[in-house]
Motif scaffolding. Structure first.
Motif, PDB file in Angstrom:
ATOM      1  N   LEU A   1       0.829  -1.197   0.000  1.00 42.61           N
ATOM      2  CA  LEU A   1       0.000   0.000   0.000  1.00 42.61           C
ATOM      3  C   LEU A   1       0.866   1.249   0.000  1.00 42.61           C
ATOM      4  N   PRO A   2       0.492   2.255  -0.776  1.00 42.68           N
ATOM      5  CA  PRO A   2       1.255   3.503  -0.773  1.00 42.68           C
ATOM      6  C   PRO A   2       1.009   4.289   0.501  1.00 42.68           C
ATOM      7  N   ILE A   3       1.910   5.219   0.786  1.00 41.39           N
ATOM      8  CA  ILE A   3       1.762   6.068   1.968  1.00 41.39           C
ATOM      9  C   ILE A   3       0.908   7.262   1.574  1.00 41.39           C
ATOM     10  N   THR A   4      -0.369   7.178   1.833  1.00 38.57           N
ATOM     11  CA  THR A   4      -1.313   8.234   1.495  1.00 38.57           C
ATOM     12  C   THR A   4      -2.548   8.065   2.365  1.00 38.57           C
ATOM     13  N   GLU A   5      -3.240   9.166   2.633  1.00 39.19           N
ATOM     14  CA  GLU A   5      -4.374   9.139   3.545  1.00 39.19           C
ATOM     15  C   GLU A   5      -5.627   8.538   2.919  1.00 39.19           C
ATOM     16  N   ASP A   6      -5.671   8.451   1.610  1.00 43.62           N
ATOM     17  CA  ASP A   6      -6.814   7.829   0.931  1.00 43.62           C
ATOM     18  C   ASP A   6      -6.323   7.292  -0.402  1.00 43.62           C
ATOM     19  N   TYR A   7      -6.735   6.077  -0.728  1.00 41.71           N
ATOM     20  CA  TYR A   7      -6.227   5.428  -1.930  1.00 41.71           C
ATOM     21  C   TYR A   7      -7.322   4.540  -2.500  1.00 41.71           C
ATOM     22  N   VAL A   8      -7.815   4.931  -3.689  1.00 41.68           N
ATOM     23  CA  VAL A   8      -8.891   4.176  -4.350  1.00 41.68           C
ATOM     24  C   VAL A   8      -8.487   3.967  -5.811  1.00 41.68           C
ATOM     25  N   PRO A   9      -7.692   2.931  -6.090  1.00 47.22           N
ATOM     26  CA  PRO A   9      -7.195   2.709  -7.447  1.00 47.22           C
ATOM     27  C   PRO A   9      -8.284   2.202  -8.383  1.00 47.22           C
ATOM     28  N   LEU A  10      -7.943   2.189  -9.659  1.00 47.88           N
ATOM     29  CA  LEU A  10      -8.898   1.761 -10.682  1.00 47.88           C
ATOM     30  C   LEU A  10      -9.403   0.351 -10.425  1.00 47.88           C
ATOM     31  N   LEU A  11      -8.487  -0.550 -10.134  1.00 47.58           N
ATOM     32  CA  LEU A  11      -8.864  -1.932  -9.835  1.00 47.58           C
ATOM     33  C   LEU A  11      -8.573  -2.209  -8.375  1.00 47.58           C
ATOM     34  N   PRO A  12      -9.483  -2.814  -7.648  1.00 48.95           N
ATOM     35  CA  PRO A  12     -10.703  -3.487  -8.122  1.00 48.95           C
ATOM     36  C   PRO A  12     -11.952  -2.609  -8.143  1.00 48.95           C
ATOM     37  N   TRP A  13     -11.814  -1.290  -7.798  1.00 46.48           N
ATOM     38  CA  TRP A  13     -12.995  -0.475  -7.539  1.00 46.48           C
ATOM     39  C   TRP A  13     -13.844  -0.215  -8.774  1.00 46.48           C
ATOM     40  N   LEU A  14     -13.234  -0.240  -9.961  1.00 46.32           N
ATOM     41  CA  LEU A  14     -14.044  -0.089 -11.172  1.00 46.32           C
ATOM     42  C   LEU A  14     -15.102  -1.178 -11.254  1.00 46.32           C
ATOM     43  N   GLY A  15     -14.758  -2.377 -10.765  1.00 52.86           N
ATOM     44  CA  GLY A  15     -15.719  -3.471 -10.774  1.00 52.86           C
ATOM     45  C   GLY A  15     -16.952  -3.157  -9.952  1.00 52.86           C
ATOM     46  N   VAL A  16     -16.764  -2.478  -8.819  1.00 49.21           N
ATOM     47  CA  VAL A  16     -17.901  -2.107  -7.978  1.00 49.21           C
ATOM     48  C   VAL A  16     -18.785  -1.093  -8.702  1.00 49.21           C
ATOM     49  N   MET A  17     -18.168  -0.097  -9.347  1.00 48.27           N
ATOM     50  CA  MET A  17     -18.970   0.877 -10.077  1.00 48.27           C
ATOM     51  C   MET A  17     -19.697   0.209 -11.246  1.00 48.27           C
ATOM     52  N   TRP A  18     -19.039  -0.702 -11.946  1.00 42.99           N
ATOM     53  CA  TRP A  18     -19.712  -1.413 -13.036  1.00 42.99           C
ATOM     54  C   TRP A  18     -20.922  -2.192 -12.523  1.00 42.99           C
ATOM     55  N   TRP A  19     -20.810  -2.793 -11.345  1.00 40.04           N
ATOM     56  CA  TRP A  19     -21.971  -3.473 -10.765  1.00 40.04           C
ATOM     57  C   TRP A  19     -23.076  -2.473 -10.459  1.00 40.04           C
ATOM     58  N   GLY A  20     -22.699  -1.274 -10.049  1.00 36.40           N
ATOM     59  CA  GLY A  20     -23.697  -0.239  -9.823  1.00 36.40           C
ATOM     60  C   GLY A  20     -24.392   0.148 -11.121  1.00 36.40           C
ATOM     61  N   VAL A  21     -23.633   0.285 -12.215  1.00 30.98           N
ATOM     62  CA  VAL A  21     -24.228   0.607 -13.515  1.00 30.98           C
ATOM     63  C   VAL A  21     -25.180  -0.503 -13.938  1.00 30.98           C
ATOM     64  N   ALA A  22     -24.763  -1.758 -13.757  1.00 32.84           N
ATOM     65  CA  ALA A  22     -25.626  -2.892 -14.110  1.00 32.84           C
ATOM     66  C   ALA A  22     -26.913  -2.874 -13.297  1.00 32.84           C
ATOM     67  N   THR A  23     -26.806  -2.533 -12.012  1.00 29.89           N
ATOM     68  CA  THR A  23     -28.000  -2.431 -11.161  1.00 29.89           C
ATOM     69  C   THR A  23     -28.899  -1.299 -11.642  1.00 29.89           C
ATOM     70  N   GLY A  24     -28.291  -0.171 -12.036  1.00 29.87           N
ATOM     71  CA  GLY A  24     -29.073   0.932 -12.566  1.00 29.87           C
ATOM     72  C   GLY A  24     -29.827   0.548 -13.823  1.00 29.87           C
TER      73      GLY A  24
END
Length: 253
Positions: free
Chosen positions: A177-200
């Motif tokens: 993990l990088p030294i940063t106070e918040d870290y939300v990389p493309l993967l795996p989080w894009l998968g969560v947003m894609w599931w949200g789009v599918a739900t929409g």
């Protein structure tokens, strides 16, 4: 394109987004209490806190995906999308500046808003995939762990260092993990947003009476908060931190 009333709102989605904001506020308040010395908690390795963070980010991105699918279904133009996207990007840059002033050694350079800005563009470009986004989301989440395993097993130290460096760690192919106070990389989080789009997509295909009903009165505040989520996100930490600083100042008298 699935047609739905142009100005209709999914109040249940707003309320779900509002719930994410309240949960986030409680999490950040607990974090701030530790930063100011009022409590002792390990937010970086204690599963109680790390899992909460993962669930909050998941809920936030999931709702963003739902919102993007609904917006496209209601005929949102690229120009309108661009204006909304621009606000997210500006707020992300403000978070970077603000966090650098407070935490110069661990400032936020790719947090939730930075990741969301990138993911929203991808979500917009792939909204037409429809139900296939369920599979795409699963693959995006799985790819993160497959890639990390492959790198840890077969990649050279030089290659590992390249993907761990800030220039590329936003992709998510990291072994530390990088030294940063918040870290939300493309993967795996894009998968969560894609599931949200599918739900929409699924939501807007349902008969209007199933989703157009207002939420119960008790949930109205959450729905209102969910409509103003970006503004609230930007303001809540300055208010919390300012309040704790004032409390510390008053305690000296």
């Amino acid at each position: 394109m699935i047609q739905s009333p142009p100005h209709s709102r999914f109040e249940a989605v707003d309320a779900l987004r509002g719930l994410a904001m309240v949960w986030m506020t409680l999490f950040h308040f607990s974090f701030d209490l530790t930063q100011f010395g009022y409590s002792k908690q390990n937010f970086y390795s204690d599963p109680f806190w790390t899992w909460q963070r993962a669930l909050i980010v998941s809920l936030f991105l999931f709702c963003a995906g739902i919102g993007q699918a609904i917006a496209v279904a209601q005929g949102q133009s690229w120009a309108r999308f661009g204006r909304r996207w621009g606000r997210v990007l500006i707020c992300a840059l403000l978070v970077t500046v603000g966090s650098w002033l407070m935490y110069p050694q661990s400032f936020i350079y790719f947090g939730v808003l930075h990741g969301m800005a990138l993911m929203l563009v991808i979500a917009r470009l792939t909204t037409h995939w429809g139900g296939r986004l369920w599979l795409a989301g699963a693959l995006a989440i799985a790819l993160k762990f497959i890639a990390v395993y492959a790198m840890s097993t077969w990649a050279t130290d030089h290659l590992i260092d390249i993907f761990n460096a800030p220039a590329l760690n936003w992709l998510g192919f990291i072994t530390r993990l990088p030294i940063t106070e918040d870290y939300v990389p493309l993967l795996p989080w894009l998968g969560v947003m894609w599931w949200g789009v599918a739900t929409g997509h699924w939501l807007v295909k349902q008969p209007a009476w199933r989703w157009s009903q207002p939420v119960p009165k008790a949930l109205k505040p959450l729905a209102i908060l969910g409509r103003w989520s970006l503004s609230y996100y930007m303001l809540h930490q300055p208010v919390l931190i300012g309040g704790l600083m004032a409390l510390g100042w008053l305690a000296r008298f």
